[in-house]
Design a protein around this motif. Structure first.
Motif, PDB file in Angstrom:
ATOM      1  N   ASP A  81     -13.535   4.029  12.221  1.00  0.00           N
ATOM      2  CA  ASP A  81     -12.605   4.672  11.275  1.00  0.00           C
ATOM      3  C   ASP A  81     -12.288   6.093  11.728  1.00  0.00           C
ATOM      4  O   ASP A  81     -11.149   6.550  11.651  1.00  0.00           O
ATOM      5  N   HIS A 135      -1.715   0.510   8.044  1.00  0.00           N
ATOM      6  CA  HIS A 135      -0.946   1.738   7.922  1.00  0.00           C
ATOM      7  C   HIS A 135      -0.899   2.551   9.208  1.00  0.00           C
ATOM      8  O   HIS A 135       0.177   2.953   9.653  1.00  0.00           O
ATOM      9  N   SER A 159      -4.568   6.755  -1.721  1.00  0.00           N
ATOM     10  CA  SER A 159      -5.506   6.842  -0.603  1.00  0.00           C
ATOM     11  C   SER A 159      -5.421   5.538   0.184  1.00  0.00           C
ATOM     12  O   SER A 159      -4.815   4.573  -0.284  1.00  0.00           O
ATOM     13  N   VAL A 160      -6.012   5.532   1.381  1.00  0.00           N
ATOM     14  CA  VAL A 160      -5.937   4.330   2.204  1.00  0.00           C
ATOM     15  C   VAL A 160      -6.708   3.214   1.504  1.00  0.00           C
ATOM     16  O   VAL A 160      -7.883   3.376   1.181  1.00  0.00           O
ATOM     17  N   ALA A 162       0.800  -1.230   0.000  1.00  0.00           N
ATOM     18  CA  ALA A 162       0.000   0.000   0.000  1.00  0.00           C
ATOM     19  C   ALA A 162       0.830   1.276   0.000  1.00  0.00           C
ATOM     20  O   ALA A 162       0.281   2.366  -0.072  1.00  0.00           O
ATOM     21  N   PRO A 210     -11.508   0.854   5.481  1.00  0.00           N
ATOM     22  CA  PRO A 210     -10.088   1.195   5.312  1.00  0.00           C
ATOM     23  C   PRO A 210      -9.212   0.178   6.026  1.00  0.00           C
ATOM     24  O   PRO A 210      -9.516  -0.237   7.137  1.00  0.00           O
ATOM     25  N   ARG A 211      -8.145  -0.233   5.378  1.00  0.00           N
ATOM     26  CA  ARG A 211      -7.223  -1.168   6.033  1.00  0.00           C
ATOM     27  C   ARG A 211      -6.525  -0.455   7.196  1.00  0.00           C
ATOM     28  O   ARG A 211      -6.228   0.739   7.117  1.00  0.00           O
ATOM     29  N   THR A 236      -8.842  -0.210   0.900  1.00  0.00           N
ATOM     30  CA  THR A 236      -9.862  -0.863   1.711  1.00  0.00           C
ATOM     31  C   THR A 236      -9.700  -2.372   1.628  1.00  0.00           C
ATOM     32  O   THR A 236      -9.033  -2.899   0.737  1.00  0.00           O
TER      33      THR A 236
END
Lengths: 331, 331
Positions: B227, B261, A252-253, A247, B257-258, A255
């Motif tokens: 989130d 990070h 962007s983040v 990533a 969102p993962r 999913t």
């Protein structure tokens, strides 16, 4: 003249050559208390991508039009500082410059007679310490447990797997080519390894390679690969979140499946790992890693490319998986 | 006759009335070593939804056409077991039956003179212990830190907030109605509370309510709310993943969102919490909670509905947020 590499643009997506700028300056001179360093080896690492963005993080972002820095080995070519003498080798965070001045703060003198200089950027440096401390401080593997490592053929991953074997665990690696998979088994002693690019059902392949489930997951990549590992994790599993290279270049983040459910169902711990939080454990870690290295229990791979001008390309190649083990530029 | 509630279907999405079946049997008789129990209070809890599915989890799924069970308070109405006498009250995991036979294993005799019987299903039972042990064992809050609680007006959430205040923390709750938000501040002493249904920019509202960021997040809900909390978490933050009610009725794993990070960037710990893993800490927890309750430092809210026949509806109402605090059915 003294060559320097500056950050020219903050990369969008994958870093590209135009994000870097070569410039030069007069070779610097030193004052009292200072040393002049000649860069010998430069470490390029995926985490540097984060510092090239302007996002808040655990280390300050690089500044535009200022030199990029990373872990380096340098030779002391001139010294007006009592702690260093000409001919010493040091490791530390240094600018991407051929020559630079330092007051010696944060530099560690290293012994070139114990192991090759480049190992102090790898197995006896941040790479080895990340593998050792991440695995033992967060993963806390017990003999007989199963460890899965993603990015297993990478600098950190290959050391994690070897330490897992030394500690008596069943170790399975995930990597992206058949060559890497073969090397994990033949060179680094992994019990099994999976090629995520050619395996159709990764979840099932992991389940087959881990008949007793997964107790510790050392995650260097994130993304889909991790989803498939998570699906096989055992009750009381521990996940060391060390990297998310899948990533790093996303704008962007990304999913993916939410993790809360399996964290609860299986009482799983998931913790972000940053080597900088464990500075007080470095001496113990280096001592243990050196011992295993000298006993022949640890081996390592480096991808060494040559020349100051190749630093940006070597960095960009990390995101194409072109390195096997630690990626180092020899100047 | 003795009424019983069976699992008729495994729910798809939200549970509905047809997933439950009422039946009856002859009132059971006891043998030597057994006791006859009359159910007085039944606890309905979101986690039961998980047991109604056939998925692997930390407790066995309920069986189709067999009685559902949950935490209950019962009266011993007949005893052929030396450890219990007629008139005793006990708490434990019991079937949804008006009367049932037990050998006493796993039952705890409770003292109705210290606190009302129903509290042993709530603040002095699994609810209070979940709040106390989740917060102290995983969250480990330090005086002056900031705690955010989602599902804050729920049975567990309202206790988490109060314990946070007792421990000297800044406590912010997230709930779904203005009434609940007002109650969190006036009754439970939260420093601030946010209505996620009416607040336009939740992320910003959380940032405003938590000027020093968030050190501990006690998560009962998951999903979008989480989130927005994650976006405000501090370095070395701890996330107790206690519930994910937002997803319990989803038919597939929801995406979002993962987390890798921010876990890395902020060195955050995220851990699934299940009260059953901490059985050896129950006596200490009940002692501490009783002390705070008697000192007037803890208060609680129950939503008590009446009648054996209302149990399924009370359970379904949990997913509509119709309860404030612990949801209990009085028989």
């Amino acid at each position: 003249m003294n060559k320097i590499i500056l950050l020219n643009n903050r990369p969008t997506g994958k870093p590209q050559a135009s994000d870097f700028k070569f410039t030069d300056e007069n070779k610097p001179e030193i004052a009292k208390g200072e040393i002049l360093l000649k860069t010998k080896f430069v470490s390029v690492d995926p985490y540097l991508r984060g510092r090239m963005s302007n996002a808040e993080s655990y280390v300050e972002p690089f500044k535009l039009n200022k030199p990029i820095s990373s872990g380096c080995i340098a030779e002391v070519v001139e010294s007006k500082n009592e702690s260093f003498k000409k001919g010493d080798f040091v490791s530390g965070s240094l600018d991407w410059k051929e020559y630079q001045v330092s007051n010696g703060k944060g530099l560690l003198t290293i012994d070139a007679s114990i192991a090759p200089l480049s190992t102090y950027l790898g197995i006896l440096g941040m790479t080895g310490l990340t593998a050792y401390l991440g695995l033992t401080e967060i993963g806390v593997p017990k003999k007989g447990e199963t460890i899965v490592v993603s990015g297993a053929a990478g600098a950190v991953g290959s050391v994690v797997g070897q330490i897992g074997k030394i500690l008596g665990c069943h170790v399975v690696g995930i990597a992206g080519t058949d060559e890497k998979v073969a090397m994990l088994k033949s060179k680094f002693g992994f019990d099994d390894a999976i090629n995520y690019n050619t395996t159709k059902d990764i979840k099932k392949a992991i389940a087959t390679a881990c008949p007793n489930g997964i107790d510790v997951y050392f995650d260097n990549v994130g993304g889909d690969i991790s989803d498939n590992v998570h699906a096989n994790i055992n009750r009381f599993g521990r996940i060391i979140v060390c990297g998310a290279i899948s990533a790093y270049n996303e704008t962007s983040v990304p999913t993916g499946p939410r993790v809360e459910h399996f964290l609860i169902r299986k009482s799983v711990l998931m913790q972000g790992f940053i080597i900088g939080n464990y500075v007080e454990k470095f001496p113990e870690g280096i001592k243990q890693l050196s011992k295993w290295l000298q006993e022949g229990k640890l081996t390592y791979t480096e991808t060494i490319v040559e020349g100051f001008d190749t630093i940006p390309q070597a960095f960009m190649d990390l995101f194409e998986g072109k390195n096997t083990g630690k990626m180092i530029v020899k100047i």
